[in-house]
Design an enzyme around this catalytic site. Sequence first.
Site, mmCIF file in Angstrom:
data_model
loop_
_atom_site.group_PDB
_atom_site.id
_atom_site.type_symbol
_atom_site.label_atom_id
_atom_site.label_comp_id
_atom_site.label_asym_id
_atom_site.label_seq_id
_atom_site.Cartn_x
_atom_site.Cartn_y
_atom_site.Cartn_z
ATOM 1 C CG ASP A 103 36.088 77.525 141.322
ATOM 2 O OD1 ASP A 103 35.593 77.912 140.181
ATOM 3 O OD2 ASP A 103 36.499 76.331 141.876
ATOM 4 C CG ASP A 137 34.791 78.421 134.884
ATOM 5 O OD1 ASP A 137 34.253 78.692 136.031
ATOM 6 O OD2 ASP A 137 35.718 78.089 134.771
#
Length: 449
Positions: free
Chosen positions: A105, A326
Site C-alpha cells: 500500500d 497512488d
Amino acid sequence: MGTQSFINCCCLLAIVITFLVSSHSAHSQDLTVKLIHRDSPHSPLYNPLHTVSDRHKAAFHRSISRSRRFSTKTDLQSGLIASGGEYFMSISIGTPPTKVLGITDTGSDLSWVQCKPCEHCYKQNGPIFDKNHSSTYKTEPCDSKPCKALSKKEKGCDKSRNICKYRYVYADQSFTEGHMATETIYIDSSSSGSPVSFPGTVFGCGYNNGGTFDQTGSGIIGLGSGPLSLISQIGSSIGKKFSYCLSHTSSPTNGSGVIKLGTNSIPSKPSKGSAVLTTPLFNKPPKTYYYLNLEAITVGKTKIPYTRGGGRYSLNEKATGNIIIDSGTTLTLLESGFYGDFGAAVVASVTGAKRASDPHGILTHCFKAVGKAIGLPEITMHFTGADVKLRPTNAFVKLGEDVVCLSMIPTTDVAIYGNLVQTDFLVGYDLEAKKVSFQSIDCSRTGSQ
C-alpha cells in the site's frame, strides 16, 4: 483510433512480489523485483470463473472504497477497507526466516503481519510468523521514536513491560492490534543476483487481528512516504529512490511488471524517443501520501485549467499539491467542480459514437460505437513542469466490443491519480530531490531490461 486499441482486461492491478532469504546486507543496493498482475493466470488470486466484466466491477468498487481512506472529512486510518488492497508482496522475516504475504500500500506507512502466539488471528493460508522462534526479534519501548511516530489513536503502551503497542481499526470494522518491534527482512532481487537483508526494520507484530482480511495475505506492507514505511526505513540503502512500471494483462506477459529500488531506478535520459518528465513532490500532512500539483488537463485541443468550477478560483493557486498519486487505486478521481467542464470537453471530442451508460453504474462518461471505430481525443495531464500525454488505454477502459468509458470520475474529496493512467509509464520517485518522474515505456518488456 479503433476500439481494438483499448484494454480488454481488468484495470484492477495486483502484484505479487517475492522476497526470499539472504545473509547479505544492503548498502546502496539496486534491486529489481518482478511483479504479477492480480488477474494474471500466474497470480494466486486468479479466478478463471470471473469474467472481464466481473473484474472491472470489482476494480471500480475497490477504487471508490479506497478513495475514502484519503478523505479530508473523516479519520484517515478508519477510511481503510481491509480487503481492498490491489497489490501483494511476499517477504521473509526473522531468523530463521518465515515467508509471509502482505498487501502492499503506497497509502500506508506501518507494515504489520500476523504474529504467533495469537490472541486472535484470522485464518491464513501460509505460515504465521512466530516471534518466539526468531533470534532477531526485538520489541520497541514506549518512548521510542517509532512509537512516537504513531498517532494518538493508533498507539498504546504495555507499561508493565515497556512495550509500545499499535492498533488500527478499519472502515469495515476489521482490526489489527499488536506490538511495535524490529526484525530482519529479506528481499530477493533479479538485478542483484542474490537476496538482500535489511536488519532492524520496524514493523507491527499483530497478535489480535480480525475482519475481512483475505486468507491469502498475512498483513499490510506500507510503501508510503511517512517515517514508518518500508520505503522510508530502507531509504539510505536505496538512495531514497524507487520506481515501478505497471503493464496491462492484455500484454504478452500477462500483466507482468517490475518495481525497482535504488539509485539507478529513476529514469534519467530519453529512451527510444521517450522523454523523462519531472514534477515536484509536495510535502503536506498527512506525510503518508505522495502529493503532486495538477495545473490543467488538455482534451484534444482544449486546455482546461484545474479550477473548482466556473473558473472561480484555481485549485493550484499556491502550488502546494492538489492530487495524490497512488498505485493502489484503479480509477483517477478529479475534483467535482472541475469535472463538469472536463467531461463536456471529452463528450465534444469523441467521434463515431453516442453516449452510453456504464452497466456497473460507476463510470460517468461512456460511449457506444455507431460506426466501425470510435475516435477518442488525446488527453494530456499538465502537472507542474511535466505534460504527461496519456494513451487511449490510460484514459479509457473498454467495457464491451463497442463500448468504452472514461477512466476518470468526479470526487468531492481529495483528487487521486490512479494506477490505470500510470500503466506503461516508468514512474520514478526521488525522495531526496522530492520529485516524481514519468517516462512512457512498454512495461511488459521491463522484466528483461
